[in-house]
Motif scaffolding. Structure first.
Motif, PDB file in Angstrom:
ATOM      1  N   PRO A  69       0.802  -1.234   0.000  1.00  0.00           N
ATOM      2  CA  PRO A  69       0.000   0.000   0.000  1.00  0.00           C
ATOM      3  C   PRO A  69       0.831   1.278   0.000  1.00  0.00           C
ATOM      4  N   ASP A  70       2.037   1.239   0.587  1.00  0.00           N
ATOM      5  CA  ASP A  70       2.853   2.453   0.668  1.00  0.00           C
ATOM      6  C   ASP A  70       3.800   2.625  -0.517  1.00  0.00           C
ATOM      7  N   ALA A  71       3.685   1.752  -1.515  1.00  0.00           N
ATOM      8  CA  ALA A  71       4.552   1.873  -2.693  1.00  0.00           C
ATOM      9  C   ALA A  71       4.122   3.066  -3.541  1.00  0.00           C
ATOM     10  N   LYS A  72       5.080   3.874  -3.934  1.00  0.00           N
ATOM     11  CA  LYS A  72       4.772   4.985  -4.834  1.00  0.00           C
ATOM     12  C   LYS A  72       4.445   4.441  -6.227  1.00  0.00           C
ATOM     13  N   LEU A  73       3.661   5.197  -6.980  1.00  0.00           N
ATOM     14  CA  LEU A  73       3.301   4.818  -8.344  1.00  0.00           C
ATOM     15  C   LEU A  73       4.041   5.725  -9.322  1.00  0.00           C
ATOM     16  N   ILE A  74       4.860   5.118 -10.177  1.00  0.00           N
ATOM     17  CA  ILE A  74       5.630   5.845 -11.193  1.00  0.00           C
ATOM     18  C   ILE A  74       5.113   5.429 -12.560  1.00  0.00           C
ATOM     19  N   ILE A  75       4.743   6.398 -13.384  1.00  0.00           N
ATOM     20  CA  ILE A  75       4.203   6.125 -14.713  1.00  0.00           C
ATOM     21  C   ILE A  75       5.103   6.762 -15.762  1.00  0.00           C
ATOM     22  N   GLY A  76       5.316   6.072 -16.868  1.00  0.00           N
ATOM     23  CA  GLY A  76       6.112   6.648 -17.944  1.00  0.00           C
ATOM     24  C   GLY A  76       6.267   5.678 -19.093  1.00  0.00           C
ATOM     25  N   GLY A  77       7.372   5.809 -19.808  1.00  0.00           N
ATOM     26  CA  GLY A  77       7.580   4.941 -20.950  1.00  0.00           C
ATOM     27  C   GLY A  77       8.891   5.235 -21.644  1.00  0.00           C
ATOM     28  N   TYR A  78       9.101   4.482 -22.705  1.00  0.00           N
ATOM     29  CA  TYR A  78      10.338   4.569 -23.480  1.00  0.00           C
ATOM     30  C   TYR A  78      10.011   5.005 -24.903  1.00  0.00           C
ATOM     31  N   SER A  79      10.789   5.924 -25.449  1.00  0.00           N
ATOM     32  CA  SER A  79      10.685   6.358 -26.835  1.00  0.00           C
ATOM     33  C   SER A  79       9.258   6.838 -27.137  1.00  0.00           C
ATOM     34  N   SER A  80       8.614   6.297 -28.185  1.00  0.00           N
ATOM     35  CA  SER A  80       7.250   6.727 -28.501  1.00  0.00           C
ATOM     36  C   SER A  80       6.273   6.336 -27.405  1.00  0.00           C
ATOM     37  N   GLY A  81       6.598   5.283 -26.637  1.00  0.00           N
ATOM     38  CA  GLY A  81       5.749   4.913 -25.506  1.00  0.00           C
ATOM     39  C   GLY A  81       5.736   5.996 -24.451  1.00  0.00           C
ATOM     40  N   GLY A  82       6.894   6.654 -24.247  1.00  0.00           N
ATOM     41  CA  GLY A  82       6.951   7.779 -23.336  1.00  0.00           C
ATOM     42  C   GLY A  82       6.111   8.937 -23.850  1.00  0.00           C
ATOM     43  N   HIS A  83       6.123   9.129 -25.168  1.00  0.00           N
ATOM     44  CA  HIS A  83       5.311  10.198 -25.762  1.00  0.00           C
ATOM     45  C   HIS A  83       3.826   9.947 -25.528  1.00  0.00           C
ATOM     46  N   VAL A  84       3.367   8.711 -25.747  1.00  0.00           N
ATOM     47  CA  VAL A  84       1.950   8.389 -25.533  1.00  0.00           C
ATOM     48  C   VAL A  84       1.587   8.578 -24.062  1.00  0.00           C
ATOM     49  N   ALA A  85       2.480   8.121 -23.168  1.00  0.00           N
ATOM     50  CA  ALA A  85       2.209   8.221 -21.731  1.00  0.00           C
ATOM     51  C   ALA A  85       2.124   9.669 -21.276  1.00  0.00           C
ATOM     52  N   VAL A  86       3.112  10.487 -21.649  1.00  0.00           N
ATOM     53  CA  VAL A  86       3.121  11.873 -21.161  1.00  0.00           C
ATOM     54  C   VAL A  86       2.020  12.689 -21.836  1.00  0.00           C
ATOM     55  N   SER A  87       1.670  12.353 -23.081  1.00  0.00           N
ATOM     56  CA  SER A  87       0.546  13.030 -23.740  1.00  0.00           C
ATOM     57  C   SER A  87      -0.748  12.752 -22.985  1.00  0.00           C
ATOM     58  N   LEU A  88      -0.926  11.515 -22.529  1.00  0.00           N
ATOM     59  CA  LEU A  88      -2.103  11.160 -21.744  1.00  0.00           C
ATOM     60  C   LEU A  88      -2.119  11.888 -20.407  1.00  0.00           C
ATOM     61  N   LEU A  89      -0.973  11.935 -19.743  1.00  0.00           N
ATOM     62  CA  LEU A  89      -0.917  12.563 -18.430  1.00  0.00           C
ATOM     63  C   LEU A  89      -1.121  14.078 -18.509  1.00  0.00           C
ATOM     64  N   GLN A  90      -0.950  14.643 -19.691  1.00  0.00           N
ATOM     65  CA  GLN A  90      -1.257  16.063 -19.890  1.00  0.00           C
ATOM     66  C   GLN A  90      -2.720  16.295 -20.253  1.00  0.00           C
ATOM     67  N   ARG A  91      -3.524  15.219 -20.229  1.00  0.00           N
ATOM     68  CA  ARG A  91      -4.928  15.310 -20.604  1.00  0.00           C
ATOM     69  C   ARG A  91      -5.841  14.901 -19.452  1.00  0.00           C
ATOM     70  N   PRO A  92      -6.043  15.776 -18.463  1.00  0.00           N
ATOM     71  CA  PRO A  92      -6.921  15.420 -17.351  1.00  0.00           C
ATOM     72  C   PRO A  92      -8.340  15.111 -17.788  1.00  0.00           C
ATOM     73  N   ASP A  93      -8.793  15.693 -18.908  1.00  0.00           N
ATOM     74  CA  ASP A  93     -10.138  15.404 -19.407  1.00  0.00           C
ATOM     75  C   ASP A  93     -10.258  13.946 -19.838  1.00  0.00           C
ATOM     76  N   LYS A  94      -9.241  13.439 -20.507  1.00  0.00           N
ATOM     77  CA  LYS A  94      -9.279  12.040 -20.944  1.00  0.00           C
ATOM     78  C   LYS A  94      -9.129  11.099 -19.753  1.00  0.00           C
ATOM     79  N   LEU A  95      -8.283  11.444 -18.802  1.00  0.00           N
ATOM     80  CA  LEU A  95      -8.140  10.619 -17.602  1.00  0.00           C
ATOM     81  C   LEU A  95      -9.474  10.557 -16.851  1.00  0.00           C
ATOM     82  N   ALA A  96     -10.141  11.708 -16.732  1.00  0.00           N
ATOM     83  CA  ALA A  96     -11.421  11.738 -16.030  1.00  0.00           C
ATOM     84  C   ALA A  96     -12.465  10.901 -16.752  1.00  0.00           C
ATOM     85  N   HIS A  97     -12.407  10.858 -18.083  1.00  0.00           N
ATOM     86  CA  HIS A  97     -13.352  10.052 -18.857  1.00  0.00           C
ATOM     87  C   HIS A  97     -13.270   8.577 -18.467  1.00  0.00           C
ATOM     88  N   PHE A  98     -12.079   8.136 -18.084  1.00  0.00           N
ATOM     89  CA  PHE A  98     -11.892   6.742 -17.679  1.00  0.00           C
ATOM     90  C   PHE A  98     -11.948   6.570 -16.152  1.00  0.00           C
TER      91      PHE A  98
END
Length: 314
Positions: free
Chosen positions: A152-181
């Motif tokens: 329970p006390d483990a921190k959560l780290i999200i990201g990616g490599y290369s284009s995967g990092g791009h998809v991840a950070v693009s999503l994290l810059q979209r609170p509207d899309k995160l809220a949709h899910f």
């Protein structure tokens, strides 16, 4: 390497919409609870079709395996991908006619067969929006199974490599899309980890829009004000393309940590930068990457200080 595969978008059994959970393969060597790391795999946005992915499985597994080797559980996320769109049928017909005039009927048949194969290969290609949707669904799965993955006390780290990092950070810059899910801002993460990732695509936006996506491609560097205010760890290579003339500047335009890091700082986002003596293709399995992850994720726990270490070469 201990891992299990899960389809995160049931009832779909689509390989591209699955993830692998990599269990730690060593003790973290610290009293702190290791973080849970989610890593989106890179693919040049083409996605992770099973036939191609498994040929390069050793490479795709290298990043998550390195994270697991330092003592962290790593969730390796795949997503659907784009594909170069075939030209309109009228153009294919015109090429077939030209081939018939130049070389005879068999050549026109070859052109039409190749066009048909292209249509089949491009069927089901995803937009960039759909890629972000896939990653969001994977995050929903992780959120609902968090207790199975880490303490329970483990921190959560999200990201990616290369284009995967791009998809991840693009999503994290979209609170509207995160809220949709049903996800909170920044998907509830405590930090963002980007490995040799794409953060600027402005000069390639037109080409990628026309050839791959049919939509504008986000450029996180130019929407940096939307980045979550959680600590960012940016790991880049000293020479992404082996220092080769032309190739190095071109790749450095896409993988622009030297520009993204100060832009994040100017926006008030805590940033740490690690440069490793590697290139874009061998970084995932490199010992310098393992050392950087061990130092930042375990020993210093990706602290919220503005900058802990900066190793961007001048």
């Amino acid at each position: 390497m201990p891992k299990r595969t899960v389809f995160y978008a049931p009832p779909s059994q689509h390989f591209e919409r699955s993830l692998d959970v990599y269990s730690p393969t060593s003790s973290p060597g610290t009293d702190h609870t290791p973080p849970l790391v989610i890593m989106v795999v890179g693919s040049g946005w083409i996605g992770h079709r099973a036939g191609i992915y498994r040929v390069f499985d050793w490479w795709n597994a290298a990043g998550p395996a390195t994270v697991a080797s330092v003592g962290c559980t790593c969730v390796c996320v795949r997503h659907r991908g784009a594909f170069p769109r075939p030209p309109p049928g009228a153009i294919a017909f015109a090429l077939a006619c030209a081939a018939a005039l130049a070389g005879g009927f068999p050549w026109s048949v070859c052109v039409l067969l190749l066009y048909g194969a292209w249509l089949l290969a491009a069927r089901g290609a995803a937009t960039h929006e759909a890629m972000m949707d896939d990653v969001a669904q994977a995050l929903v799965w992780v959120r609902s199974h968090r207790a199975e993955l880490a303490p329970p006390d483990a921190k959560l780290i999200i990201g990616g490599y290369s284009s995967g990092g791009h998809v991840a950070v693009s999503l994290l810059q979209r609170p509207d899309k995160l809220a949709h899910f049903g996800l909170p801002p920044a998907a509830g993460c405590d930090g963002i980890l980007l490995l040799s990732d794409v953060t600027s695509a402005r000069l390639l936006a037109w080409l990628l829009q026309r050839v791959l996506f049919g939509e504008a491609l986000p450029s996180p560097l130019h929407t940096v004000e939307k980045s979550p205010a959680v600590p960012h760890l940016l790991v880049h290579c000293h020479h992404e393309a082996f220092g080769l003339p032309l190739f190095e500047p071109a790749l450095s335009h896409l993988l622009c940590t030297p520009q993204f890091a100060p832009a994040l700082r100017a926006a008030g986002v805590p940033v740490r930068v690690e440069g490793v003596p590697s290139d874009h293709w061998t970084i995932l399995a490199s010992e310098p990457l393992a050392n950087a992850l061990r130092r930042t994720l375990l020993e210093e726990r990706l602290k919220s200080a503005q900058v802990v270490r900066d190793t961007i070469p001048a």
